[in-house]
Design a protein around this motif. Structure first.
Motif, PDB file in Angstrom:
ATOM      1  N   ALA A 143       1.077  -1.458   0.142  1.00 36.01           N
ATOM      2  CA  ALA A 143      -0.222  -0.206  -0.186  1.00 36.01           C
ATOM      3  C   ALA A 143       1.277   1.297  -0.074  1.00 36.01           C
ATOM      4  O   ALA A 143       0.472   2.371   0.233  1.00 36.01           O
ATOM      5  CB  ALA A 143      -0.841  -0.147   1.389  1.00 36.01           C
ATOM      6  N   GLY A 144       2.076   1.179  -0.726  1.00 35.44           N
ATOM      7  CA  GLY A 144       2.771   2.239  -0.894  1.00 35.44           C
ATOM      8  C   GLY A 144       4.558   2.036   0.111  1.00 35.44           C
ATOM      9  O   GLY A 144       4.595   0.992   0.275  1.00 35.44           O
ATOM     10  N   GLN A 145       5.286   3.259   0.349  1.00 38.99           N
ATOM     11  CA  GLN A 145       6.494   3.357  -0.063  1.00 38.99           C
ATOM     12  C   GLN A 145       6.875   5.035   0.453  1.00 38.99           C
ATOM     13  O   GLN A 145       5.434   5.668   0.349  1.00 38.99           O
ATOM     14  CB  GLN A 145       7.344   3.121  -0.624  1.00 38.99           C
ATOM     15  N   ALA A 146       6.940   5.188   2.215  1.00 35.94           N
ATOM     16  CA  ALA A 146       8.201   6.471   1.922  1.00 35.94           C
ATOM     17  C   ALA A 146       9.944   6.070   2.897  1.00 35.94           C
ATOM     18  O   ALA A 146       9.880   5.239   2.941  1.00 35.94           O
ATOM     19  CB  ALA A 146       6.876   6.811   2.987  1.00 35.94           C
ATOM     20  N   ASP A 147       9.815   7.504   2.152  1.00 34.22           N
ATOM     21  CA  ASP A 147      11.378   7.942   3.046  1.00 34.22           C
ATOM     22  C   ASP A 147      11.370   7.083   4.642  1.00 34.22           C
ATOM     23  O   ASP A 147      12.137   6.427   4.570  1.00 34.22           O
ATOM     24  CB  ASP A 147      11.583   8.396   2.233  1.00 34.22           C
ATOM     25  N   VAL A 148      10.636   8.626   4.601  1.00 35.36           N
ATOM     26  CA  VAL A 148      10.206   8.061   6.769  1.00 35.36           C
ATOM     27  C   VAL A 148       9.061   7.797   6.473  1.00 35.36           C
ATOM     28  O   VAL A 148       8.007   8.754   6.319  1.00 35.36           O
ATOM     29  CB  VAL A 148      10.677   9.650   6.489  1.00 35.36           C
ATOM     30  N   VAL A 149       8.358   6.397   7.302  1.00 33.62           N
ATOM     31  CA  VAL A 149       7.312   6.583   7.639  1.00 33.62           C
ATOM     32  C   VAL A 149       7.048   6.827   9.223  1.00 33.62           C
ATOM     33  O   VAL A 149       8.074   6.068  10.755  1.00 33.62           O
ATOM     34  CB  VAL A 149       7.090   5.465   8.048  1.00 33.62           C
ATOM     35  N   ILE A 150       5.990   7.114  10.079  1.00 27.64           N
ATOM     36  CA  ILE A 150       6.281   7.806  11.457  1.00 27.64           C
ATOM     37  C   ILE A 150       5.396   6.922  11.869  1.00 27.64           C
ATOM     38  O   ILE A 150       4.500   7.489  11.147  1.00 27.64           O
ATOM     39  CB  ILE A 150       6.289   9.603  11.626  1.00 27.64           C
ATOM     40  N   VAL A 151       5.368   6.028  12.776  1.00 29.62           N
ATOM     41  CA  VAL A 151       4.275   5.448  13.437  1.00 29.62           C
ATOM     42  C   VAL A 151       3.571   6.347  14.924  1.00 29.62           C
ATOM     43  O   VAL A 151       4.093   6.815  15.570  1.00 29.62           O
ATOM     44  CB  VAL A 151       3.932   4.014  13.971  1.00 29.62           C
ATOM     45  N   GLY A 152       2.016   6.192  14.620  1.00 30.57           N
ATOM     46  CA  GLY A 152       2.227   7.265  15.829  1.00 30.57           C
ATOM     47  C   GLY A 152       1.679   9.002  15.222  1.00 30.57           C
ATOM     48  O   GLY A 152       3.068   9.589  14.536  1.00 30.57           O
ATOM     49  N   THR A 153       0.541   9.518  15.531  1.00 31.44           N
ATOM     50  CA  THR A 153       0.719  10.646  15.487  1.00 31.44           C
ATOM     51  C   THR A 153      -0.267  11.883  16.309  1.00 31.44           C
ATOM     52  O   THR A 153      -0.375  12.897  16.158  1.00 31.44           O
ATOM     53  CB  THR A 153      -0.914  10.822  14.104  1.00 31.44           C
ATOM     54  N   GLY A 154       0.400  11.310  17.451  1.00 29.98           N
ATOM     55  CA  GLY A 154       0.487  12.578  18.258  1.00 29.98           C
ATOM     56  C   GLY A 154       1.779  13.452  18.707  1.00 29.98           C
ATOM     57  O   GLY A 154       2.140  14.181  17.553  1.00 29.98           O
ATOM     58  N   HIS A 155       2.003  14.418  20.139  1.00 30.42           N
ATOM     59  CA  HIS A 155       3.143  14.299  19.794  1.00 30.42           C
ATOM     60  C   HIS A 155       3.864  14.646  19.492  1.00 30.42           C
ATOM     61  O   HIS A 155       4.968  15.355  18.281  1.00 30.42           O
ATOM     62  CB  HIS A 155       3.134  15.092  21.196  1.00 30.42           C
ATOM     63  N   GLY A 156       4.611  13.212  19.812  1.00 34.25           N
ATOM     64  CA  GLY A 156       6.268  12.853  19.036  1.00 34.25           C
ATOM     65  C   GLY A 156       5.918  12.953  17.675  1.00 34.25           C
ATOM     66  O   GLY A 156       6.835  13.377  16.724  1.00 34.25           O
ATOM     67  N   GLY A 157       5.003  11.634  17.244  1.00 38.32           N
ATOM     68  CA  GLY A 157       5.620  11.430  15.252  1.00 38.32           C
ATOM     69  C   GLY A 157       4.964  13.080  14.779  1.00 38.32           C
ATOM     70  O   GLY A 157       5.548  13.193  13.950  1.00 38.32           O
ATOM     71  N   ALA A 158       3.784  13.881  15.290  1.00 37.81           N
ATOM     72  CA  ALA A 158       3.784  15.320  14.377  1.00 37.81           C
ATOM     73  C   ALA A 158       5.060  16.158  14.466  1.00 37.81           C
ATOM     74  O   ALA A 158       5.373  16.497  13.307  1.00 37.81           O
ATOM     75  CB  ALA A 158       2.931  15.823  15.103  1.00 37.81           C
TER      76      ALA A 158
END
Ligand code: FAD
Length: 417
Positions: free
Chosen positions: A9-24
């Motif tokens: 379902a895709g590819q990204a140079d950087v994948v970040i898991v979690g959209t909270g304070h750290g991820g954002a």
């Protein structure tokens, strides 16, 4: 949104898991530092990145709407070419293949992975804990559910846990006119994080505001009818009647896929000085990252604070951009209860003495934590100057200070540098 299936379902140079304070913040910092590769953030939460602290404060009280707690306006992410995959959980990591598998079976490839999964609320380990009106306070859905219960007429709450989140929720509930009994297993509230002076001050304040506090009491059952809680049974068989229960008894780091993939860690996931895990090209930050902290004499700890998530995110963004500056940010924290503002600088871990600066009766005072005569942390209630100057003292690495000077409010802390 994620497509259904078992394929790529895709590819990204950087994948970040979690959209909270750290991820954002990791995504924001990467773009600020000129990262040009693709960035994808994957988060279980279906709402765009938002601040968590207001969930037990202004958001829960209805004083701030969702737009005002969003980390960035919704269009920011598209403008910065940061792809958001919301409502989507990562179930597995194949670090050798550099892929993550989502809970729908699809896989995403990455060059670098940043794990910022935070933690899941620790569940109440007793019978009846899954009743419908038992609430946790971790994400927007939790706060919305509590607000709906209050709107539907809940009038009496039992708050389980006398840490910051439980106390903040109790303060908001009182403000909204709800009766509150707070249950804590320890001999004082905030025992895990603060000294006796601060604990007793907040207990007194909550009592003054009408909260009943039960210390040294465990919960054995959430009693009720059908799926609804009508009371909380304590270990002395007393039943506290209620029409809602709020649980704030800590978190369990959300790292299962990382640990299953072989990452080292027993309390969360272990990271080194620039937040690398033991798995190649995988970093971890925020609440789930166990690290040697320079402000705790290099003890390996996890910190649950916005500061830590934010500063670790900056460390990782730098590392990915080739600057391996070690994580050494000064820990700080805040808590709002009623009209009281607490600001904390440093870590009181391992303190052996405290000095009280000012009079708690005046509702403006500072607790200074000492280890072998050296100030290691400041809890400042309504004493902004002490907080700012205390931070400077800690950053400068102050040695022993005369406790009498510390206690003297006529001596500004900056004069002790
Ligand atoms: P989070 O912000 O929790 O984000 C983690 C995200 O990862 C979550 O959205 C989660 O759903 C997602 N996730 C987890 N596992 C997966 C997976 N497998 N796949 C996809 N997504 C996943 N700190 C302060 O400094 N001051 C305060 O006053 C304060 N008040 C707080 C009040 C409340 C109610 C809460 C809950 C926290 C508070 N904190 C406060 C703590 C602070 O919010 C956290 O320390 C901070 O959010 C940590 O950031 P994080 O990125 O590590 O985790």
């Amino acid at each position: 949104m994620v497509s259904e299936g078992n394929g790529s379902a895709g590819q990204a140079d950087v994948v970040i898991v979690g959209t909270g304070h750290g991820g954002a913040q990791a995504a924001i910092a990467l773009r600020q530092k000129g990262h040009e590769g693709s960035i994808m953030m994957i988060g279980r939460d279906s709402a765009p990145p938002y601040e968590r602290p207001p969930l037990s404060k202004e958001y829960l009280a209805g004083d701030k709407g969702f737009e005002r707690i969003m980390i960035r306006p919704e269009k920011f992410w598209a403008d910065k070419d940061i792809e958001l995959r919301l409502g989507s959980g990562v179930a597995e990591i194949d670090w050798m293949a550099h892929t993550v598998t989502l809970s729908d079976g699809n896989t995403i490839g990455y060059r670098k992975l940043i794990w910022s999964g935070g933690g899941d609320p620790r569940r109440l380990p007793c019978t009846g804990a899954n009743r419908k009106n038992v609430f946790y306070v971790r994400d927007k859905r939790d706060a919305d559910a509590m607000m709906a219960a209050l709107e539907a007429g809940a009038k009496q709450a039992v708050v389980i846990g006398g840490g910051y989140i439980g106390l903040e929720a109790a303060a908001v509930l009182r403000k909204l006119g709800c009766g509150v009994t707070l249950v804590e297993t320890e001999s004082r509230v905030l025992k895990r994080v603060a000294g006796e002076e601060l604990s007793r001050f907040y207990e007194e304040e909550h009592r003054r505001q009408g909260v009943e506090i039960r210390l040294e009491r465990g919960v054995t059952e959430v009693v009720g009818e059908d799926r609804l809680a009508t009371g909380v049974k304590l270990d002395n068989d007393e039943i506290l009647p209620c029409d809602m229960v709020v649980v704030g008894i800590g978190i369990v780091p959300a790292v299962a896929p990382l640990i299953a993939a072989g990452a080292a860690g027993s309390n969360g996931v272990d990271v080194d000085f620039c937040c690398r895990t033991s798995l190649d090209d995988i970093y971890a930050i925020g609440d789930c990252a166990a690290h040697a902290n320079p402000y705790a004499d290099q003890a390996v700890i996890r910190l649950e604070s916005v500061q830590n998530a934010h500063d670790m995110a900056n460390t990782v963004a730098k590392a990915i951009m080739g600057d391996k500056e070690p994580y050494h940010a000064l820990p700080w924290f805040w808590s709002n209860q009623y009209d009281l503002k607490l600001q904390t600088a440093g870590l009181s871990l391992g303190y052996d003495a405290t000095v009280l600066r000012g009079d708690p009766e005046s509702r403006k005072f500072t607790v200074v934590y000492l280890k072998e005569g050296r100030p290691i942390a400041f809890d400042c209630v309504g004493t902004m100057k002490d907080y700012v100057q205390g931070r400077k003292l800690l950053e400068k690495g102050i040695e022993k200070v005369d406790p009498e000077l510390l206690a003297d409010t006529d001596v500004p802390l900056k004069e002790l540098i």
